[in-house]
Design a protein around this motif. Structure first.
Motif, short mmCIF file in Angstrom:
data_model
loop_
_atom_site.label_atom_id
_atom_site.label_comp_id
_atom_site.label_asym_id
_atom_site.label_seq_id
_atom_site.Cartn_x
_atom_site.Cartn_y
_atom_site.Cartn_z
N HIS A 31 0.81 -1.22 0.00
CA HIS A 31 0.00 0.00 0.00
C HIS A 31 0.83 1.27 0.00
O HIS A 31 0.29 2.36 0.00
CB HIS A 31 -0.97 -0.01 1.18
CG HIS A 31 -2.04 -1.04 1.02
ND1 HIS A 31 -2.51 -1.80 2.07
CD2 HIS A 31 -2.70 -1.46 -0.07
CE1 HIS A 31 -3.42 -2.63 1.63
NE2 HIS A 31 -3.56 -2.44 0.32
N ALA A 32 2.14 1.11 0.01
CA ALA A 32 3.01 2.29 -0.06
C ALA A 32 3.50 2.43 -1.49
O ALA A 32 4.33 1.65 -1.96
CB ALA A 32 4.19 2.13 0.90
N ASP A 33 2.93 3.39 -2.24
CA ASP A 33 3.23 3.54 -3.66
C ASP A 33 4.29 4.61 -3.90
O ASP A 33 4.13 5.75 -3.45
CB ASP A 33 1.97 3.90 -4.44
CG ASP A 33 0.93 2.81 -4.30
OD1 ASP A 33 1.18 1.71 -4.80
OD2 ASP A 33 -0.11 3.08 -3.65
N VAL A 34 5.32 4.23 -4.61
CA VAL A 34 6.39 5.17 -4.93
C VAL A 34 5.94 6.05 -6.10
O VAL A 34 5.50 5.54 -7.12
CB VAL A 34 7.68 4.41 -5.29
CG1 VAL A 34 8.76 5.39 -5.73
CG2 VAL A 34 8.13 3.57 -4.11
N LEU A 35 6.04 7.35 -5.89
CA LEU A 35 5.54 8.28 -6.91
C LEU A 35 6.68 8.96 -7.64
O LEU A 35 7.68 9.33 -7.03
CB LEU A 35 4.69 9.37 -6.25
CG LEU A 35 3.55 8.87 -5.37
CD1 LEU A 35 2.87 10.06 -4.71
CD2 LEU A 35 2.54 8.07 -6.18
N VAL A 36 6.52 9.14 -8.93
CA VAL A 36 7.46 9.98 -9.66
C VAL A 36 6.75 11.30 -9.96
O VAL A 36 5.53 11.40 -9.81
CB VAL A 36 7.94 9.30 -10.96
CG1 VAL A 36 8.80 8.11 -10.64
CG2 VAL A 36 6.77 8.90 -11.83
N GLU A 37 7.50 12.30 -10.36
CA GLU A 37 6.87 13.61 -10.61
C GLU A 37 5.98 13.55 -11.83
O GLU A 37 6.26 12.88 -12.79
CB GLU A 37 7.95 14.67 -10.81
CG GLU A 37 8.51 15.19 -9.49
CD GLU A 37 7.44 15.72 -8.53
OE1 GLU A 37 6.57 16.48 -8.99
OE2 GLU A 37 7.48 15.36 -7.35
#
Ligand SMILES: Nc1ncnc2c1ncn2[C@@H]1O[C@H](COP(=O)(O)OP(=O)(O)O)[C@@H](O)[C@H]1O
Ligand SMILES: [Mg+2]
Lengths: 269, 321, 361
Positions: C355-361
């Protein structure tokens, strides 16, 4: 509420002020309609120079015998109808030209000015110019010169009325029609023109009244054979007021006022 | 859904022939613009611009244009320089007439503003909503009816034994000369032109946010202070738009002074008409016309430089003037 | 023959403005796809290019094998439902709905029959002779829909069609529209800026931002696995934790101040980059210190903190927890409002790695 307000309230000044405004408004309406009322009263006055007013319909009855007045009224109506048709068609075309197309900046502004110059220049100047123009061409005076002069004079007004409608017209109506399979011609006929109809009718009615009541241009370019009613009325007033002039004026006023009321109601404010 | 699936492609039959040509033309926006404005611009050029330009041509020839010599004598007759230099104002009748016309136009404009403010304040802010349309319609109607008739209606009102003097006499007061005087012209012009101020000013009054007035009242402003501080400055643009229009139309007025003004109320356009009607001096008449147009356009230019939105009054049309 | 709609590398310039920038997506036949994004992101422009009101500066629009990029609106098998409805004010309901059929020269008897049929479908039977301005906003909406549906378009385009309706009506219409689409099996391309609406109705969502596609996927994919910071913030509420992303062979971590925790690896993110991780509040569970005994599985992350604030919202409550310098929100259903923790008390938050999603810009 401020104390001043409360004080004024108690002293009844509040209502005095709006009473003052109301009185001023009433007086203005009296000023605007008094003269029209005078015409109406005079048109039913039996005695020509009599001191007492006496009711009589005789001037209206006399109108029937005045072939010159009837002829002029008929001519004015004919001119009005021709001018109305030409002016409205031109106005619809011009309104689309002005509103819808992306002109190179200078050309668009130029045609806008050219169309609206007639609204600002003194009409007497245009009347005289037209008189000189037709004299030079050897065309003289008459029906055609009057119609041309009136069209030039009415069509900027008509264009304003139609253009207001074109500006307000919801573009998505036309898009929806095309979306549903109507080609541009069908869309124009089925959707654009009907949606603009109130403005177009108002423009037509305004063109008619403007032409019907127009005096100055007609004054310069009307000839012996064709004298529109306003020019005839001018002659009657200048010479010596003949009592029939009031009666024929009432006829004119009734026609124009009726049209003005209808047109104003149609026009979107 | 229904069975006619042959339609589901959504296609309409391909247009052919003339219609197809019109459709391809309709695709070209430049062409569309040209066909819509082209004829009108041509008509305006031939039947409006050329006739008016013809007057300019006439004004610079001795007599028949292009046959006789070019001259400025007609303008010199208007503005006699020797008279200007020797300050013989009496020898400048046409300049004096123009000055009087402009003076009358100023007086008419001011009177129209004075009349227009109370009624529009009432209509825009105080009149019951229900009646508003009707009350405004009542202002618009005379605007669209023959000004010639509405003007001559003043003859029986202003004449020596007319309605006003009759009323004065009945009250035992002395009668006053009104018809064929300076005041005759002014009364007639105010009457004809006051709607041109009322309508744009009404539009301004109407769009004036009533809560501004309430806020000013709430902050302790008296009624007159509210008018002075809030209403007047916010509606002035509308009033000025109408005023400019009245001024330029009055400066060129012909019918009203001719019917009601007599000698002391005579105006500039009348002397122009005389050159064409009875004096048969077209060249001088043309020169006077050019001067009048210059004055009108000059006034408009000044008004625009002063930031007055002259276009505002235009949209209201302008019955017969 | 399949008639999937392909938008292929489409760009649209208005003067200097790049309204749509290299947008590509496919809408499978019979599906409901939503273009979602904030106002001004290019949704309407994209839709209008599909409908034919605008021509792409570059790129193609194809329907099945048919390239419709340069076809006129009236030649395309698409139909549009406008936000303003664009019902012809001078025509009756029946004339409005029958307009497209008339343009296709359908004989008037069949036209009447099909108009009646479609009015039945939108639950306004027998309203043929009514004037448009006699109808309420919701009814006008249905008529606009009927007018487009009656010509059986292959693709129905809807530009914020529910925007003018009030909240309750809008919710009802969302469900009805979706049911209708499933029943008819027509392809819908739907434009909205309302994320809830998009989640409720769509088979697939295309998220646009500043003329570009940010992410596309099913509602669940978009919500549960946002790929960019924009998507995570635009859709729903979320917790964003900033830190340094470290990817190793054995797994990925986020170094976040003094704490460090495992995250799902994101191939688009570079190791060593400073970025954010998104955790939806309802995925964060909260245990009060007293009851700290839950068995932690391998993928669970737990952090200790202090309850900062409790915001009661009826069926749910949002509990703000302070952990070091950052604050985390945990959302939970409220069964009994007296069970909520009190501000100041110590607690532990817990979530699972997925549930921890790594985000890019
Ligand atoms: N006809 C046009 N002329 C110039 N700019 C436009 C035009 N249509 C849209 N734009 C611009 O393109 C961008 C995207 O607009 P739009 O597609 O309407 O966005 P949305 O529907 O997502 O709110 C906006 O910046 C808008 O100002
Ligand atoms: Mg939009």
């Amino acid at each position: 509420m401020s104390t001043a307000d409360g004080l004024q309230e108690r002293l009844g000044l509040n209502s005095d002020v709006s009473l003052g405004l109301k009185t001023a408004a009433v007086l203005t309406y009296v000023f605007l309609y008094g003269p029209i009322f005078v015409i109406l009263v005079m048109s039913f006055d039996a005695g020509r120079y009599g001191l007492r007013w006496e009711f009589s319909p005789e001037w209206y009855l006399n109108l029937a015998t005045r072939g010159d007045l009837i002829g002029s009224l008929w001519l004015s109506l004919q001119i009005g109808v021709v001018v109305m048709i030409v002016s409205t068609v031109l106005a619809v075309v011009a309104a689309f030209g002005l509103v819808r197309f992306d002109w190179p900046r200078r050309k668009g502004a130029l045609s806008t000015y050219l169309i609206f110059v007639p609204l600002t220049l003194p009409i007497i100047i245009y009347g005289i110019g037209l008189f000189v123009f037709f004299s030079q061409l050897g065309l003289g005076r008459g029906f055609i010169p009057i119609v041309i002069g009136h069209v030039m004079y009415t069509f900027p007004f008509a264009t304003l009325v139609v253009a207001a409608g074109v500006i307000d017209l919801d573009r998505s109506l036309e898009e929806a029609a095309m979306d549903l399979g109507a080609d541009p011609i069908t869309t124009f006929r089925e959707v654009t023109i009907p949606a603009l109809m109130p403005n177009i009718v108002a423009a037509a009615l305004f063109s008619f009244t403007l032409s019907f009541d127009e005096f100055l241009i007609s004054f310069f370019v009307s000839g012996a054979g064709s004298i529109p009613l306003p020019v005839r009325i001018w002659g009657m007033v200048r010479a010596d007021i003949e009592p029939e002039v009031y009666a024929i004026s009432v006829v004119v006023l009734v026609i124009s006022m009726t049209i003005a009321v209808i047109a104003t109601r149609l026009r979107r404010f | 859904m229904s069975s006619s699936s042959e339609l589901s492609g959504g296609e309409t039959t391909a247009p052919s022939g003339f219609r197809a040509r019109v459709l391809t033309m309709a695709d070209n926006s430049r062409l569309k613009g040209l066909t819509s404005l082209g004829p009108i611009v041509t008509l305006l050029t031939v039947f409006y611009a050329i006739p008016v330009a013809l007057l300019i041509v006439y004004s610079v020839f001795v007599d028949d244009p292009f046959v006789t010599a070019i001259t400025f004598e007609h303008f010199a007759r208007f503005l006699d320089l020797s008279a200007v230099i020797s300050l013989q104002i009496g020898d400048l009748p046409y300049v004096r007439l123009l000055a009087r016309s402009l003076g009358i136009a100023v007086v008419v404009t001011v009177l129209s503003l004075i009349i227009a403010y109370p009624i529009t304040y009432y209509l825009g802010q105080h009149a019951p909503e229900r009646w508003q349309m009707l009350l405004v319609l009542l202002v618009i109607i005379p605007f669209w009816t023959s000004y010639l008739i509405r003007t001559y209606a003043w003859i029986p009102i202003l004449s020596r034994n007319g309605f006003i003097n009759g009323a004065l006499g009945a009250l035992g007061l002395p009668t006053v000369p009104l018809l064929n005087t300076y005041w005759g012209s002014i009364i007639g012009l105010v009457y004809v032109f006051v709607p041109f101020v009322i309508l744009p000013l009404y539009a301004s009054m109407r769009s004036l946010d009533a809560s501004l007035i309430e806020a000013a009242r709430d902050l302790g402003a008296s009624r007159s202070a509210v008018f002075r501080e809030v209403v007047f400055p916010l509606t002035l643009p509308g009033a000025l738009a109408g005023a400019v229009f009245v001024f330029i139309k009055c400066a060129a007025a012909y019918v009203t002074p001719a019917l009601l003004g007599g000698t002391s109320g005579r105006m500039f356009a009348q002397v122009i008409e005389t050159q064409f009607g009875t004096a048969f001096n077209w060249n001088f008449g043309a020169a006077l016309s050019v001067i009048l147009v210059a004055v009108v356009l000059g006034s408009l230019w000044i008004a625009m430089r002063l930031g007055i939105d002259v276009g505002k009054s235009r949209g209201l049309g302008g019955g017969g003037l | 023959m399949s008639s999937d709609l392909h938008v292929d590398g489409v760009t649209k310039h208005f003067g200097d403005v790049r309204a749509v920038d290299d947008v590509s997506f496919t809408v499978e036949e019979g599906t409901f796809v939503t273009l979602l994004g904030p106002s001004g992101c290019g949704k309407t422009t994209t839709l209008r290019m599909i409908a034919g009101y605008e021509t792409p500066t570059t790129g193609r629009v194809t329907l099945g094998d048919r390239d419709i990029t340069d076809e006129k609106p009236y030649q395309r098998p698409t139909s549009m439902v406008f936000q303003s409805y664009a019902l012809f004010p001078h025509k009756t309901v029946g004339e409005n709905v029958g307009f497209g059929l008339k343009m296709r020269d359908v004989p008037s008897e069949e036209r009447d029959r099909r108009v009646a049929e479609i009015l039945e479908l939108v639950e306004l039977p027998g309203t043929e002779d009514r004037a448009i301005d006699e109808l309420s906003g919701g009814q006008q909406q249905r008529i606009a829909l009927a007018r487009s549906l009656v010509i059986e378009p292959e693709v129905l385009l809807l530009d914020e069609p529910l925007g003018a309706l009030d909240l309750k009506l809008r919710k009802n219409m969302q469900v009805e529209l979706k049911d209708l689409q499933e029943e008819l099996g027509i392809t819908f391309v739907y434009v909205t800026h309302d994320q809830e609406e998009a989640l409720t109705m769509s088979d697939e969502i295309v998220i646009l931002n500043d003329g570009r596609i940010e992410q596309r996927g099913t509602p669940a994919e978009i919500y549960e696995s946002p790929r960019t910071r924009f998507v995570a913030e635009f859709i729903g509420d979320t917790n964003l934790l900033d830190g340094t992303y470290v990817a190793t062979d054995s797994g990925a971590y986020l170094e976040c101040g003094s704490v460090e925790f495992p995250v799902e690896p994101n191939p688009a993110a570079e190791s060593g980059a400073t970025l954010s991780v998104s955790i939806r509040p309802e995925k964060v569970s909260l245990e009060e210190s007293a009851a700290r005994n839950g068995g932690s599985t391998e993928t669970d992350i737990t952090l200790d903190g202090v309850v900062d604030d409790v915001i009661y919202q009826g069926n749910v409550a949002k509990i703000h927890v302070r952990i070091g310098d950052s604050e985390l929100i945990s959302e939970r259903h409220v069964v009994n409002s007296t069970d909520l923790p009190t501000p100041g008390s110590e607690c532990r938050v817990r979530w699972t790695k997925e549930h921890a999603d790594v985000l890019v810009e």
